[in-house]
Every structure is written in structure tokens, then in C-alpha cells.
Write an enzyme that holds these catalytic residues in place. Structure first.
Site, mmCIF file in Angstrom:
data_model
loop_
_atom_site.group_PDB
_atom_site.id
_atom_site.type_symbol
_atom_site.label_atom_id
_atom_site.label_comp_id
_atom_site.label_asym_id
_atom_site.label_seq_id
_atom_site.Cartn_x
_atom_site.Cartn_y
_atom_site.Cartn_z
ATOM 1 N N HIS A 104 43.911 26.225 54.816
ATOM 2 C CA HIS A 104 44.905 26.173 55.880
ATOM 3 C C HIS A 104 44.526 25.175 56.964
ATOM 4 O O HIS A 104 44.912 25.308 58.128
ATOM 5 C CB HIS A 104 45.150 27.570 56.435
ATOM 6 C CG HIS A 104 45.739 28.479 55.411
ATOM 7 N ND1 HIS A 104 47.029 28.338 54.956
ATOM 8 C CD2 HIS A 104 45.199 29.504 54.698
ATOM 9 C CE1 HIS A 104 47.268 29.252 54.026
ATOM 10 N NE2 HIS A 104 46.182 29.962 53.863
ATOM 11 N N ASP B 149 36.354 42.530 41.803
ATOM 12 C CA ASP B 149 37.143 41.379 42.234
ATOM 13 C C ASP B 149 38.614 41.784 42.223
ATOM 14 O O ASP B 149 39.192 42.028 41.158
ATOM 15 C CB ASP B 149 36.894 40.216 41.273
ATOM 16 C CG ASP B 149 37.662 38.955 41.645
ATOM 17 O OD1 ASP B 149 38.110 38.863 42.793
ATOM 18 O OD2 ASP B 149 37.817 38.078 40.773
ATOM 19 N N GLY C 114 45.576 39.178 42.897
ATOM 20 C CA GLY C 114 46.989 39.494 42.973
ATOM 21 C C GLY C 114 47.563 40.053 41.688
ATOM 22 O O GLY C 114 48.522 40.824 41.709
ATOM 23 N N THR C 115 46.990 39.669 40.554
ATOM 24 C CA THR C 115 47.514 40.139 39.267
ATOM 25 C C THR C 115 46.589 41.117 38.554
ATOM 26 O O THR C 115 47.047 41.903 37.734
ATOM 27 C CB THR C 115 47.776 38.948 38.324
ATOM 28 O OG1 THR C 115 46.553 38.217 38.121
ATOM 29 C CG2 THR C 115 48.823 38.017 38.912
ATOM 30 N N ASP D 171 37.333 36.810 48.746
ATOM 31 C CA ASP D 171 37.067 36.509 47.340
ATOM 32 C C ASP D 171 36.349 35.176 47.137
ATOM 33 O O ASP D 171 35.479 35.061 46.257
ATOM 34 C CB ASP D 171 38.354 36.557 46.515
ATOM 35 C CG ASP D 171 39.466 35.665 47.057
ATOM 36 O OD1 ASP D 171 39.324 35.139 48.177
ATOM 37 O OD2 ASP D 171 40.475 35.501 46.360
#
Length: 329
Positions: free
Chosen positions: A168, A10, A13-14, A116
Site C-alpha cells: 500500500h 496459516d 482467504g480460501t 501472514d
């Protein structure tokens, strides 16, 4: 008794989480590293190191031959070709990457790459909150808002893999700008980033409400202020959940699901949102569609991405030749 095992990864971003996962969803071994900030070359190097470590651990545990390697990552993923088309602003230079080809070249195992939230949907559908349901919509509320759809028991990918960008979906063409370039997106209202940005805009217009550093405000602050009874924060969250309710009704009208599964960091901390959202949705939209939908919290926490990523190998391994993968070293 030997069990089928896959590697699941997985990419966030961090952090990057990788594990050895059984077909029952048990994570036998797990590694976590901070996501490299230098860009794609360093991230691929991280993946290579982590997979090597997992293969060594699998050998120590005397596990059977791995079914394959499954990866879930944020962004728009060309599922058919295993390419990260457009990544996320949280990961530097994470665009136009033939990740499936690169991992297969390095390790020889069949490899699958997907969005994801799509892989989380797999975990929840086969092992979690949506087990036994054939038509399900998944929403994750965190830094952004992600979506996935299961229709007639199959994950909806669209033409190449970009389907179900539900965060979105616009609920107001004159609404706040979203980082995707569109206006009034659900993500601009109800994600952690959206909630924080709306609060910053409000306080710039009403500086008497707050004497701290406005740019440092987070969604956590907004929820805390609301829990303390501060009306301006409660009003903002009410607006965010209302936008989410209208978007959810649109989604239900489009896909006619029997179940809506909601997860993500915001929901983990504030699960009351699900009941509030359900009540609002019930009063909106076409009654025959919205009244029949059940709402559930996602069953898996931090390991959902790893489990779902790994589950791709169990689902798709019979199509290895069709996918063009090779299991030869």
C-alpha cells in the site's frame, strides 16, 4: 533424538493450513480445510478442531511437548496483544478478534499471532532464501501484495505490528483506487487483482479488443495473452512491472537492504518477473543503494506460511512470561 515441535497455522482467504513443524522446518503432519465463509465464530471453531486433531497426531507420533502455537493471517495484526485489528476482504468478519487470548484460553499453550507475510519472512530468514542475511525486504505478489522487513536480524513490527504495509505504498497519487482507500498503491498495479482490474478498465474503453465477458477476466488471462504476443496485454504488464520497480526503489531507499526476496503465486508462475524487476531497479534510484541489492526468489512454496507461523514458538518461547502467555491447562 527428540526435536522441538510447534503447531503452525496459516489462515488464508480460501483455505486454512495447519501443521506440526520441527525447528528445522520439516512439516511432520498437515491438514488443509476451506476457510469458513460464515465469519469469525466458524473460523475459530475450525481452528479449534484442527488444533485438537494436531494434538492427537502429535500424541500418536510420540512427539515431545509442543513449544507453542503460531498463527499467521492476512490483515493488520496487533502483534503485541495478539489481536486481528483489521482483516482482509477475502475473509468475512475477520476484524477486532483477540485471537491469541482465545486460543490460549482453549488450549493453554503459548500462542503468537502475526501477519501472514511476516511469518513467511521468518521462514525464509531462518531456513530459506534469506538465511544468513541481516537486512532483508520481502514482497509477496499474489491476489494482493504483502511486505515484511528484517532489520539488523529482527522482524520489523512498528508500534504495534502494522509496519511494512509495502503493497500500500503509492507510486502515483493520481493512480487507480486501491481497496484500502488510497490511490496508486503497488497492489492496485501489480497484484493479481490489480492486473485484472486494470485490464477490465482497458477493455471497457476498447471493447473491440475482446468479445468475451469482461467481468470474468483474471490476471491469469492477462499473462496468457501476453505470452501469445497480444500487445495490449504486454503493454499492461510492462506498466505493472514498472510501477513495481518504482515502488521497489522507494523501499530500497527507505530500508537499505542487502537482499530482496520475492515470492507469491504470481512469482511461482512467472519467475521471469524477478530478473526484469532487478534490471529496472538497477537503472533507477540512488546507485550506491540499488546496485548492491541482491534479488532472490522465495525458497518455500505453499508451506511457507505454516513453517513461519510455527517458527514464532521457537523464536519467542523464552519471552512467554513477557508476552503474558500461560502453558497451564
Amino acid at each position: 533424538m527428540k526435536r522441538d515441535v510447534s503447531i503452525g497455522i496459516d489462515i488464508g482467504g480460501t483455505k486454512i493450513v495447519a501443521g506440526l513443524v520441527t525447528v528445522e522446518g520439516e512439516v511432520l503432519y498437515k491438514q488443509i480445510v476451506p476457510t469458513a465463509t460464515e465469519g469469525k465464530e466458524q473460523i475459530i471453531f475450525q481452528l479449534q478442531q484442527m488444533i485438537n486433531d494436531l494434538l492427537k497426531e502429535a500424541h500418536k507420533l510420540r512427539l515431545p511437548t509442543l513449544k507453542g502455537i503460531g498463527i499467521g493471517t492476512a490483515g493488520q495484526i496487533d502483534f503485541k496483544n495478539g489481536i486481528v485489528r483489521s482483516g482482509t476482504s477475502n475473509i468475512k468478519d475477520w476484524n477486532d478478534i483477540p485471537l491469541k487470548h482465545e486460543i490460549q484460553r482453549l488450549f493453554g499453550f503459548p500462542t503468537w499471532i502475526d501477519n501472514d507475510v511476516n511469518v513467511v519472512a521468518l521462514a525464509e530468514s531462518y531456513l530459506g532464501a534469506a538465511k544468513g542475511y541481516n537486512n532483508v525486504v520481502f514482497l509477496t505478489l499474489g491476489t494482493g501484495i504483502g511486505g515484511a522487513v528484517i532489520q539488523e536480524g529482527k522482524l520489523l513490527h512498528g508500534e504495534w505490528g502494522g509496519a511494512a504495509e509495502l503493497g500500500h505504498m503509492s507510486v502515483d497519487r493520481n493512480g487507480p483506487a486501491c481497496n484500502c482507500g488510497y490511490k496508486g498503491c503497488l497492489e492496485a498495479y501489480a497484484s493479481g487483482t490489480g492486473i485484472a482490474n486494470q485490464m477490465k478498465r482497458m477493455l471497457r474503453k476498447n471493447p473491440e479488443l475482446y468479445d468475451g465477458q469482461i467481468e470474468n477476466i483474471t490476471a491469469r488471462d492477462v499473462f496468457q495473452w501476453a505470452s501469445e504476443g497480444k500487445q495490449f496485454a504486454k503493454s499492461l504488464l510492462d506498466k505493472a512491472i514498472d510501477a513495481l520497480a518504482y515502488g521497489t526503489v522507494n523501499i530500497i531507499h527507505a530500508f537499505n537492504p542487502s537482499l530482496l526476496v520475492i515470492g507469491g503465486g504470481i512469482i511461482d508462475q512467472h519467475s521471469w518477473i524477478i530478473t526484469d524487476l532487478q534490471n529496472r531497479v538497477r537503472s533507477l534510484g540512488i546507485s550506491s543503494l540499488v546496485q548492491s541489492v541482491s534479488f532472490k526468489k522465495a525458497a518455500f512454496g505453499d508451506e511457507a506460511g505454516v513453517i513461519g507461523a510455527a517458527y514464532q514458538s521457537f523464536l519467542y518461547s523464552q519471552n512467554v512470561q513477557k508476552e503474558g502467555a500461560s502453558n497451564e491447562g
